[in-house]
Design an enzyme around this catalytic site. Structure first.
Site, PDB file in Angstrom:
ATOM      1  N   ALA A  14     -92.488 -90.125  47.423  1.00 46.11           N
ATOM      2  CA  ALA A  14     -92.716 -88.712  47.711  1.00 46.11           C
ATOM      3  C   ALA A  14     -93.463 -88.380  48.633  1.00 46.11           C
ATOM      4  O   ALA A  14     -94.238 -89.058  49.277  1.00 46.11           O
ATOM      5  CB  ALA A  14     -93.077 -87.871  46.299  1.00 46.11           C
ATOM      6  N   GLU A  27     -87.107 -94.780  42.890  1.00 53.32           N
ATOM      7  CA  GLU A  27     -86.056 -94.230  42.071  1.00 53.32           C
ATOM      8  C   GLU A  27     -84.595 -93.748  42.616  1.00 53.32           C
ATOM      9  O   GLU A  27     -83.715 -93.620  41.790  1.00 53.32           O
ATOM     10  CB  GLU A  27     -86.930 -93.075  41.437  1.00 53.32           C
ATOM     11  N   GLU A  47     -97.074 -94.772  41.032  1.00 47.90           N
ATOM     12  CA  GLU A  47     -97.622 -93.401  40.698  1.00 47.90           C
ATOM     13  C   GLU A  47     -98.861 -93.402  39.863  1.00 47.90           C
ATOM     14  O   GLU A  47     -99.607 -92.476  39.976  1.00 47.90           O
ATOM     15  CB  GLU A  47     -96.456 -92.681  39.918  1.00 47.90           C
TER      16      GLU A  47
END
Length: 702
Positions: A68, A110, A130
């Site tokens: 991200a 993902e 993460e």
């Protein structure tokens, strides 16, 4: 027929019935809001196009999305959020193939998991890191991975944060095929074959291979739950809970549970601090000397001093591919240094970290000599002799006579005045400080100390070299102890005051371990050698203000010859059978000093010990900022995290002060200033920031 439509960050093309969607957001194709929107629109367009029979999702540049956009963390997310994009991909009535190369990490992985089939190029690494940012996978990773692999491999992937190779991922069932070269071409061919054969979608949400052994699944959950209980980051326990829900709940309920857990962890203090550390490390590499710099070429390196530090520095340079000339004043010392290096490589080979050929190649790049003239053709010399100003001056004079013009002279001093050393030779512009941390071939921090006359190109070259050595460089100005040891001195002095006033070494160490440090300040002193800090205190004795409070306990211990672990005794008794235990004779010394000074000992709570130590570090950091020794608060945090064991999930002393509240920290300093005004007086920077509604983090921009 081919049709192409382009946006800035996502391209869409149809060829022979295959919709090819490519993400193009360099450098790592981060899944920011615009990328997510473009990907969502492209997938929807492919689903709605009756001419499309299959979809390929890939990426331009060096990598599939590597996660991200971390800059969005802690802020409201623009829709579509990642989980919505993943759900749309998985719900496609046409097969979707992920063409993966480089690294597929976090949200990138993902996205791939939401595709129905996955092809990875050889050399690809995949993972869910993460946890290193204090959060958990928020795009369905906690629900999709265990449906394929079971709980054990899924939790290992998420709890360690370490990526796996394409081969390992294929063995776990996470990818279907490895392409030797062009993964985009392989994925396109696979998509055409699927259209021809009428291959149906294979939603990961419907897979159940990993759920087939409930007992093994439960055992893995309990194992990792016990591990999570030892971790300081709440996300660890949340990850275990989410993976457990993959077995217990329907998929949509598990996704909702994951989303709630992510939203709970993301704004937390640990996640905030870990994000700060992530950005701080990258920000530290931005220094003013890089603007318009011309790097000096560094092909050959000399290291003067073959002791523990010199040998470690030599190993770092050899590991990076540099030929190294190692200098020692006598053959006996040189032989010991070369043996240290050889032993290091033999251990690495024995442990499987490198192969024999690599170890031999690195040793072949090493030349040992006692002749300083052998440094005439090197591009950079790192001086790592004993921390004594006269010894270093003598070495500088010899190097000045033999080094070629333009070669860089770097000193690995921990405390000494680099300006004073540079002034003793004819080329002060070539002198810079490289403060490595022991063991130098393992510790990542490198303080690049800039003297008054250091050429900016020399500074820039130091930062470039640090990258090759896989170090984290931080710019520091000249000051006693630079950044790291200056803050360390304040930390230790705050501890010493408490030691004299009633606390014990073990109590202080335990309090700082409870905060998150791997070891406490007195354990560190014993490990490093008490004689090192004693030598510094003796060096500074002549300039010490007689009105300042001076704690002599460390001196009295050293006078007994108790220099710590290497002597078998220091603040602790180091017994191989029983481990370090508190030294009762040191407690007697402390008690005698209290009596001599008329101090009535008092109790210190764990919280007060932590507060005093942390406030002292933040206050000294603020002074370093005022003096211009540190460029920005986050640089101080990087130094303390990478060089001194400050817990990363606390973000460093300046970030920790922000989180405790600057007003609270300043008030605590003021309350203690009556005890020792010179030490505890708050830096004026606190008042300036508080008055303007700012924090240390507001000084990090730029």
């Amino acid at each position: 027929m081919s049709e192409t439509a382009k946006s800035d960050l996502v391209t869409f093309e149809t060829r022979e019935g295959v919709a090819v969607i490519m993400i193009n957001n360099p450098p790592v194709n981060a899944l920011g809001a615009d990328v997510r929107a473009g990907l969502h629109a492209a997938v929807k367009r492919a689903q709605d196009d009756t001419a499309v029979g299959a979809i390929v999702i890939g990426a331009e540049g060096r990598s599939f999305p590597a996660g991200a956009d971390v800059r969005e963390f802690g802020k409201p997310r623009a829709t579509p959020i990642l989980s919505q994009v993943c759900d749309l991909i998985e719900a496609s009535q046409k097969p979707v193939i992920a063409a993966i190369h480089g690294t597929a990490l976090g949200g990138g992985f993902e996205i791939a998991l939401a595709c129905h089939y996955r092809i990875a190029q050889q050399g690809t690494r995949l993972g869910l890191p993460e946890i290193t940012l204090g959060v958990l996978p928020g795009g369905g990773g906690t629900q999709r991975v265990p449906r394929i692999t079971g709980a054990g491999p899924a939790l290992e992937l998420m709890m360690t944060g370490k990526p796996v190779t394409a081969e390992r991922a294929q063995a776990l069932g996470l990818i279907d095929q490895i392409a030797e070269r062009n993964v985009d071409k392989a994925a396109f061919a696979t998509a055409r074959n699927m259209i021809a054969q009428g291959t149906a979608p294979r939603p990961t949400r419907d897979r159940a291979e990993g759920l087939g052994d409930p007992a093994a699944f439960s055992d893995a959950v309990e194992h990792w739950r016990a591990q999570a209980a030892k971790r300081p980051v709440p996300a660890a326990a949340k990850i275990v809970d989410c993976v457990e829900r993959a077995m217990l709940l329907p998929f949509d309920n598990g996704i909702a549970f994951e989303r709630a857990a992510f939203d709970e962890c993301e704004p937390g203090p640990e996640a905030t601090a870990l994000r700060h550390a992530f950005f701080a490390e990258r920000r530290a590499a931005k220094v003013p000397e890089l603007a318009g710099a011309t790097l000096r070429e560094v092909h050959k390196i000399g290291v003067v001093g073959a002791g523990t530090m010199g040998a470690g520095i030599a190993i770092s340079c050899l590991d990076a591919g540099f030929p190294v000339t190692l200098i020692e004043r006598d053959q006996e010392g040189l032989d010991r240094g070369v043996a240290r290096i050889k032993t290091n490589y033999d251990r690495s080979i024995a442990k499987g970290r490198i192969d024999t050929a690599t170890g031999d190649a690195r040793m072949a790049r090493l030349t040992g000599t006692t002749d300083m003239a052998q440094l005439a053709d090197v591009d950079l010399v790192i001086e790592a002799v004993f921390e004594d100003e006269q010894v270093k001056r003598d070495v500088f004079a010899q190097l000045d006579a033999v080094m070629r013009p333009g070669a860089i002279l770097a000193t690995n001093t921990s405390y000494l005045d680099i300006n004073a050393l540079a002034a003793t030779i004819s080329r002060p512009e070539d002198v810079v400080g490289y403060h490595f941390f022991s063991p130098a071939h393992i510790m990542k921090l490198l303080e690049v100390v800039v003297g008054d006359k250091t050429d900016p190109n020399v500074v820039a070259t130091g930062f470039a070299l640090a990258k090759k050595l896989r170090k984290v460089p931080v710019r520091a100005g000249v000051a006693d102890g630079f950044i790291g040891n200056r803050v360390l001195a304040a930390y230790r002095l705050a501890a010493d005051f408490m030691l004299e006033d009633g606390a014990s070494p073990a109590q202080i160490d335990a309090a700082m371990r409870a905060y998150g440090f791997p070891v406490g300040p007195y354990q560190v002193l014993d490990m490093a050698g008490l004689d090192i800090s004693w030598a510094r205190r003796k060096r500074l004795a002549a300039t010490r203000d007689p009105n300042e409070r001076y704690v002599a306990i460390g001196d009295l211990i050293c006078e007994q010859g108790w220099f710590g672990q290497k002597a078998g005794r220091g603040y602790y008794v180091h017994d191989q059978d029983n481990g370090p235990i508190e030294n009762p004779e040191v407690l007697d010394i402390i008690a005698a000093e209290r009596a001599r000074k008329g101090i009535t000992p008092r109790m210190f709570s764990r919280e007060e010990i932590q507060s005093r130590c942390l406030d002292a570090m933040a206050n000294e950091g603020a002074r370093l900022l005022e003096e211009g020794v540190a460029l920005r608060p986050s640089d101080i945090d990087v130094v303390k995290i990478f060089g001194y064991g400050f817990p990363r999930h606390k973000g460093g002393p300046m970030m920790a002060a922000d989180q405790r509240g600057l007003l609270s920290v300043m008030n605590g300093l003021k309350e203690r200033s009556a005890e020792e005004p010179r030490f505890w007086a708050p830096s004026p920077l606190f008042n300036e920031l508080i008055k303007n509604g700012r924090r240390f983090s507001d000084m990090n921009n730029g």
